[in-house]
Design an enzyme around this catalytic site. Structure first.
Site: not given
Ligand code: DQA
Length: 144
Positions: A9-10, A17, A22, A73, A76, A97, A99, A106
């Site tokens: 998501p996102n 964003r 990011y 990735n 959230a 994984e 990020h 964070r």
């Molecule tokens: C994320 C880190 C997560 O905590 C966050 O909710 C994201 C992006 C990252 O790529 O740094 O959506 O996975």
């Protein structure tokens, strides 16, 4: 060698964003960067993204018998989803994984990763280059 890259998501909102966290690169340019890197490495890659937890489970299940590795990735859902953890355990495909941000520095709620225990490697805080490093890790683990 065939790698599935899954974004949660996102991540389709990359470039829009919170660019201070990011970066300014868009999701489409991330996909292009991954595809170009895969071409350079002589491997096949498929990228997918969804804002929905069940879709991410479906993508992982779809990888079974088709893909040699998964880069994920989960956004959230990293911090909440047992279903995504169970899906990765179920297919038992080498998974990394990723990020973009350094989740370890964070908020407290970002310190929990359910999926981590099913992944052979975690890459955090390297921006979108982390996806390329994850591809390298899978090539190294699985071989070409
Ligand atoms: C994320 C880190 C997560 O905590 C966050 O909710 C994201 C992006 C990252 O790529 O740094 O959506 O996975």
């Amino acid at each position: 060698m065939n790698i599935l890259v899954i974004n949660g998501p996102n991540l389709n909102m990359l470039g829009i964003r919170e660019p201070d966290i990011y970066g300014k690169e868009t999701y489409n340019s991330l996909v292009e960067k991954i595809e170009n890197y895969a071409k350079e490495k002589g491997i096949a890659v498929k990228c997918c993204q969804s804002n929905h937890e069940g879709d991410l489970v479906d993508f992982i299940q779809f990888a079974y018998g088709v893909f040699d590795g998964i880069v994920i990735n989960p956004g959230a859902y990293t911090h909440t989803s047992i279903a995504i953890l169970d899906a990765v355990k179920a297919v038992d495909i080498p998974t990394v994984e990723v990020h973009i941000s350094d989740v370890s520095s964070r908020e407290d709620f970002r310190q929990i990763s359910y999926i981590r225990q099913a992944c052979f490697k975690t890459i955090c805080g390297k921006g979108t280059d982390g996806y390329l490093e994850a591809i390298d890790a899978i090539i190294e683990k699985v071989g070409k």
